[in-house]
Design a protein around this motif. Structure first.
Motif, mmCIF file in Angstrom:
data_model
loop_
_atom_site.group_PDB
_atom_site.id
_atom_site.type_symbol
_atom_site.label_atom_id
_atom_site.label_comp_id
_atom_site.label_asym_id
_atom_site.label_seq_id
_atom_site.Cartn_x
_atom_site.Cartn_y
_atom_site.Cartn_z
ATOM 1 N N GLU A 430 39.160 38.678 36.681
ATOM 2 C CA GLU A 430 39.900 39.168 35.511
ATOM 3 C C GLU A 430 39.044 40.358 35.002
ATOM 4 O OE1 GLU A 430 39.001 36.515 32.405
ATOM 5 O OE2 GLU A 430 40.225 37.689 30.727
ATOM 6 N N SER A 431 37.725 40.830 35.499
ATOM 7 C CA SER A 431 37.027 42.042 35.144
ATOM 8 C C SER A 431 37.476 43.328 35.927
ATOM 9 C CB SER A 431 35.585 41.761 35.337
ATOM 10 O OG SER A 431 35.405 40.748 34.187
ATOM 11 N N LYS A 432 38.226 43.162 37.186
ATOM 12 C CA LYS A 432 38.429 43.840 38.142
ATOM 13 C C LYS A 432 40.098 44.588 38.013
ATOM 14 C CE LYS A 432 37.899 44.876 43.198
ATOM 15 N NZ LYS A 432 37.368 44.288 44.415
ATOM 16 N N THR A 433 40.122 45.858 37.998
ATOM 17 C CA THR A 433 41.389 46.182 37.819
ATOM 18 C C THR A 433 42.358 46.268 39.109
ATOM 19 O OG1 THR A 433 40.639 48.552 38.109
ATOM 20 C CG2 THR A 433 40.741 47.744 35.704
ATOM 21 N N SER A 434 41.783 46.491 40.111
ATOM 22 C CA SER A 434 42.158 46.340 41.426
ATOM 23 C C SER A 434 42.494 44.852 42.213
ATOM 24 C CB SER A 434 41.510 47.131 42.521
ATOM 25 O OG SER A 434 40.247 46.727 42.581
ATOM 26 N N PRO A 435 43.580 44.980 42.889
ATOM 27 C CA PRO A 435 43.904 43.440 43.565
ATOM 28 C C PRO A 435 42.674 42.815 44.119
ATOM 29 C CG PRO A 435 45.513 45.100 44.274
ATOM 30 C CD PRO A 435 44.293 45.860 43.435
ATOM 31 N N GLY A 436 42.538 41.465 43.904
ATOM 32 C CA GLY A 436 41.243 40.704 44.331
ATOM 33 C C GLY A 436 41.761 39.506 45.106
ATOM 34 N N TRP A 437 40.959 38.951 45.921
ATOM 35 C CA TRP A 437 41.285 37.642 46.791
ATOM 36 C C TRP A 437 40.394 36.630 46.395
ATOM 37 C CZ3 TRP A 437 44.654 36.249 50.565
ATOM 38 C CH2 TRP A 437 45.581 37.107 50.847
ATOM 39 N N ILE A 438 40.641 35.153 46.457
ATOM 40 C CA ILE A 438 39.873 34.082 46.243
ATOM 41 C C ILE A 438 39.837 33.312 47.806
ATOM 42 C CG2 ILE A 438 39.493 32.116 45.050
ATOM 43 C CD1 ILE A 438 39.885 33.452 42.408
ATOM 44 N N PHE A 439 38.919 32.976 48.132
ATOM 45 C CA PHE A 439 38.937 32.057 49.241
ATOM 46 C C PHE A 439 38.195 30.797 49.262
ATOM 47 C CE2 PHE A 439 40.453 35.554 51.980
ATOM 48 C CZ PHE A 439 40.305 36.858 51.466
ATOM 49 N N VAL A 440 38.758 29.736 49.594
ATOM 50 C CA VAL A 440 38.110 28.356 49.599
ATOM 51 C C VAL A 440 38.396 27.575 50.787
ATOM 52 C CG1 VAL A 440 38.299 26.120 48.361
ATOM 53 C CG2 VAL A 440 38.911 28.120 47.121
ATOM 54 N N ARG A 441 37.025 27.571 51.311
ATOM 55 C CA ARG A 441 36.901 26.889 52.546
ATOM 56 C C ARG A 441 36.049 25.554 52.604
ATOM 57 N NH1 ARG A 441 34.974 32.053 52.933
ATOM 58 N NH2 ARG A 441 36.609 33.608 53.503
ATOM 59 N N ALA A 442 36.459 24.541 53.442
ATOM 60 C CA ALA A 442 35.661 23.400 53.438
ATOM 61 C C ALA A 442 35.603 22.993 55.082
ATOM 62 C CB ALA A 442 36.462 22.264 52.697
ATOM 63 N N TYR A 443 34.582 22.734 55.295
ATOM 64 C CA TYR A 443 34.374 22.263 57.089
ATOM 65 C C TYR A 443 33.120 21.597 57.148
ATOM 66 C CZ TYR A 443 31.367 26.439 56.629
ATOM 67 O OH TYR A 443 30.459 27.319 56.012
ATOM 68 N N LYS A 444 33.250 20.944 58.228
ATOM 69 C CA LYS A 444 31.778 20.176 58.628
ATOM 70 C C LYS A 444 31.000 20.944 59.363
ATOM 71 C CE LYS A 444 33.789 15.612 58.539
ATOM 72 N NZ LYS A 444 34.146 14.316 59.095
ATOM 73 N N GLU A 445 29.582 20.704 59.296
ATOM 74 C CA GLU A 445 28.504 21.712 60.060
ATOM 75 C C GLU A 445 27.539 20.812 60.397
ATOM 76 O OE1 GLU A 445 27.632 25.855 59.507
ATOM 77 O OE2 GLU A 445 25.860 25.047 58.773
ATOM 78 N N GLN A 446 27.477 20.306 61.426
ATOM 79 C CA GLN A 446 26.371 19.090 61.943
ATOM 80 C C GLN A 446 26.598 17.727 61.105
ATOM 81 O OE1 GLN A 446 22.557 21.086 61.497
ATOM 82 N NE2 GLN A 446 22.973 22.253 63.203
ATOM 83 N N ASP A 447 25.537 17.556 60.407
ATOM 84 C CA ASP A 447 25.715 16.244 59.624
ATOM 85 C C ASP A 447 26.143 16.507 57.925
ATOM 86 O OD1 ASP A 447 23.375 17.148 58.906
ATOM 87 O OD2 ASP A 447 22.407 15.231 59.053
ATOM 88 N N GLY A 448 26.495 17.511 57.876
ATOM 89 C CA GLY A 448 26.982 17.897 56.492
ATOM 90 C C GLY A 448 28.386 18.568 56.057
ATOM 91 N N LEU A 449 28.687 18.595 54.933
ATOM 92 C CA LEU A 449 29.983 19.111 54.352
ATOM 93 C C LEU A 449 29.605 20.456 53.690
ATOM 94 C CD1 LEU A 449 32.919 19.292 53.687
ATOM 95 C CD2 LEU A 449 32.474 17.961 51.410
ATOM 96 N N CYS A 450 30.230 21.699 54.164
ATOM 97 C CA CYS A 450 30.235 22.840 53.711
ATOM 98 C C CYS A 450 31.375 23.314 52.830
ATOM 99 C CB CYS A 450 29.922 23.859 54.771
ATOM 100 S SG CYS A 450 28.218 23.654 55.691
ATOM 101 N N ILE A 451 31.271 23.858 51.524
ATOM 102 C CA ILE A 451 32.198 24.071 50.901
ATOM 103 C C ILE A 451 31.994 25.578 50.341
ATOM 104 C CG2 ILE A 451 33.595 23.667 48.593
ATOM 105 C CD1 ILE A 451 32.806 20.891 48.631
ATOM 106 N N GLU A 452 32.891 26.450 50.704
ATOM 107 C CA GLU A 452 32.523 27.853 50.490
ATOM 108 C C GLU A 452 33.676 28.226 49.369
ATOM 109 O OE1 GLU A 452 31.010 29.308 54.466
ATOM 110 O OE2 GLU A 452 32.766 30.259 53.739
ATOM 111 N N ILE A 453 33.202 29.009 48.194
ATOM 112 C CA ILE A 453 34.060 29.742 47.254
ATOM 113 C C ILE A 453 33.965 31.411 47.344
ATOM 114 C CG2 ILE A 453 35.069 29.812 44.951
ATOM 115 C CD1 ILE A 453 33.300 26.639 46.132
ATOM 116 N N GLU A 454 34.678 31.997 47.571
ATOM 117 C CA GLU A 454 34.309 33.544 47.782
ATOM 118 C C GLU A 454 35.251 34.360 47.202
ATOM 119 O OE1 GLU A 454 34.277 34.803 51.696
ATOM 120 O OE2 GLU A 454 33.663 36.809 51.204
ATOM 121 N N ASP A 455 34.930 35.305 46.403
ATOM 122 C CA ASP A 455 35.989 36.395 45.708
ATOM 123 C C ASP A 455 35.489 37.622 45.977
ATOM 124 O OD1 ASP A 455 34.487 37.657 43.159
ATOM 125 O OD2 ASP A 455 33.889 35.362 43.097
#
Length: 527
Positions: A430-455
């Motif tokens: 919202e605070s950025k005038t130029s186009p932007g992306w939002i990435f949501v990823r969920a994957y397993k790594e060893q014995d854990g769950l990883c959730i990434e939210i990137e903008d």
């Protein structure tokens, strides 16, 4: 014959000795130790019941304080707004002049943005130019009311007041009301000005009922019942009187802006069978051992550690329920408001009105049910939310959702991912005038769950990022009382509570480039 009598005498004598020894060495120790066991079990059950009632009262208190403080913060924003005071003291040439200036004032100041979700606000001023209606009215309207007289009699600048409004006609319009009243005299004192914020009584009683406590709960002011989970919450009837009858199990006092409240958790009487059933196996085992080894019985009765663990578990469950009932999915209402504003700008007033009504209905009917949800369902909610935001931002927003198939059935607390996604939209894109992306990823790594939210939004300063990272890592009930990023802290706290503090959070980014949040959760807590 004499020998026969002597044998009988000796037999009786020996039998008496045996009975004596049995009584002294077996029966008396058995009675004493069993009495001690029964007393200890009952005391343990009573202690657990009392701690449960204490935790219930603490959860109700936390919910009450949170609601009232939200309204008080809204009142403070208005109190410190000099433009509002100037408007209330302004001279108006005619009713039409007032209406024109009032509409421009509402548009320019965006006053409605400071209002809470469940707050009805009215400002009164000693100004004959004001036309009664909407959020503004002349002070003579207020001077006839109970709450105004209470404010004047209190001598305070702000009060919380409970009353039954029986001044309205017809009788069907008479209602129970809980209002927060504050004098508006920070900048200008030429004219009397008063602010009244009305709390949503129905929402408060519904929240108390949805806590699903079995014990009867009464929140009272003196002997007047404010609300209860026992069906004494009819908004159209006068407040009922609290009857103690000596059944109060626990009482917690609470003072909110001049109003002295009492939270009563009632004792249903006796020790619950469920409490005794939890200790029944121990009683049976110790009783059997007592028959064989009565002297060793007392040494086997150290149960303090077990009781301490049960108390900690009960307290933790109470804190989780209070936080749970507090959660408000404000991002859903933000999305609906975006659609409404877009409709207004395109002069689609009918659509705007329908969306506004939908938002009101959703706000009143949000219910949680089970706090856990599969990741596939959470991602569907994220997709719907970003779709609505796409309608608002247009080409300025793009997004990509990438979830491994093996992660889709794992369960996480409801609204966990979408809370971080909403934060990325509001504080990043919202605070950025130029186009932007939002990435949501969920994957397993060893014995854990990883959730990434990137903008790829505007990012944040390093100092603020470090501060937010610390708040996420140290999320607690107390930290929710602080301002700023409450949704994120709330989500982090819920993850920590359901994973026994095993959930880990990483925050990275750069000013002007964007932000990334990484959540690591051991899989053992997600089955």
């Amino acid at each position: 014959m004499r020998n026969k009598i002597k044998e009988i005498y000796e037999f009786c004598k020996e039998r008496g000795k045996i009975q004596y020894l049995y009584t002294i060495c077996m029966l008396i120790p058995l009675i004493l130790t069993d009495s001690i066991i029964l007393y200890t079990v009952i005391q343990s059950a009573n202690a657990k019941k009392r701690h449960t009632m204490e935790n219930i009262a603490s959860a109700v208190k936390y919910s009450m304080v949170n609601r009232v403080e939200n309204v008080a913060n809204t009142a403070k924003k208005i109190y410190l707004n000099k433009y509002i005071e100037r408007f209330l003291e302004r001279e108006f040439e005619s009713p039409m002049d007032y209406v024109t200036i009032q509409q421009l004032f509402m548009k320019d100041t965006l006053l409605e943005n400071v209002l809470g979700d469940t707050t009805l606000i009215t400002m009164y001023a000693d100004n004959d130019g004001i036309v009664n209606g909407g959020m503004f009215a002349r002070i003579e309207v207020a001077r006839k009311t109970k709450w105004y007289k209470h404010l004047q009699d209190s001598g305070q600048n702000q009060v919380l007041y409970l009353y039954y409004d029986d001044s309205r006609y017809p009788a069907s319009e008479r209602k129970r009301k809980l209002v927060f009243v504050k004098k508006l005299n920070y900048f200008l004192r030429e004219k009397e000005k008063v602010l009244k914020l009305e709390l949503d009584y129905s929402s408060m009683t519904k929240s108390l009922k949805n806590m699903n406590y079995e014990a009867p709960i009464y929140v009272c002011e003196g002997d007047t019942i404010l609300m209860s989970n026992q069906g004494k919450n009819s908004i159209g009837k006068p407040f009922e009187t609290f009857q103690n009858n000596g059944k109060t199990g626990y009482t917690k006092d609470l003072t909110l802006y001049g109003m002295d409240l009492q939270i009563y958790v009632m004792d249903e009487g006796g020790v619950r069978a469920s409490y005794l059933a939890e200790n029944l196996p121990i009683v049976i085992i110790v009783f059997l051992v007592n028959i064989i080894f009565p002297i060793l019985l007392v040494s086997e009765m150290n149960k303090n550690k077990l009781r301490e663990q049960e108390m900690k578990l009960a307290r933790k469950n109470a804190e989780l329920l209070a936080l749970h009932s507090q959660i408000n999915p404000h991002f859903l209402f933000n999305a609906l408001e975006s659609i409404r504003m877009h409709s207004v700008l395109k002069q689609e007033y009918e659509t705007a009105s329908m969306v506004e009504k939908l938002a009101t209905m959703e706000r009143q009917n949000v219910e949680w049910g089970n706090d856990s949800v599969e990741i596939r369902q959470e991602i569907e909610f994220v997709k719907a939310y970003l779709g609505l935001q796409k309608y608002r931002f247009g080409d300025r927003l793009s997004f990509e959702l990438d979830v491994e198939e093996s992660c889709e059935s794992l369960k996480i607390p409801k609204l966990t991912i979408v809370t971080f996604v909403e934060n990325a939209c509001v504080h990043g894109i919202e605070s950025k005038t130029s186009p932007g992306w939002i990435f949501v990823r969920a994957y397993k790594e060893q014995d854990g769950l990883c959730i990434e939210i990137e903008d790829t939004g505007c990012g944040m300063e390093e100092e603020y990022m470090n501060e937010l990272r610390t708040k996420m890592e140290q999320a607690s009930i107390e930290s929710l009382k602080e301002k700023g990023r409450v949704g994120i802290i709330n989500a982090c706290l819920r993850l920590k509570m359901v994973t026994n503090d095993a959930a880990k959070f990483e925050l990275d980014g750069e000013k002007g480039m964007g932000t990334m949040v990484l959540i690591r959760i051991p899989l053992v807590y997600l089955q």
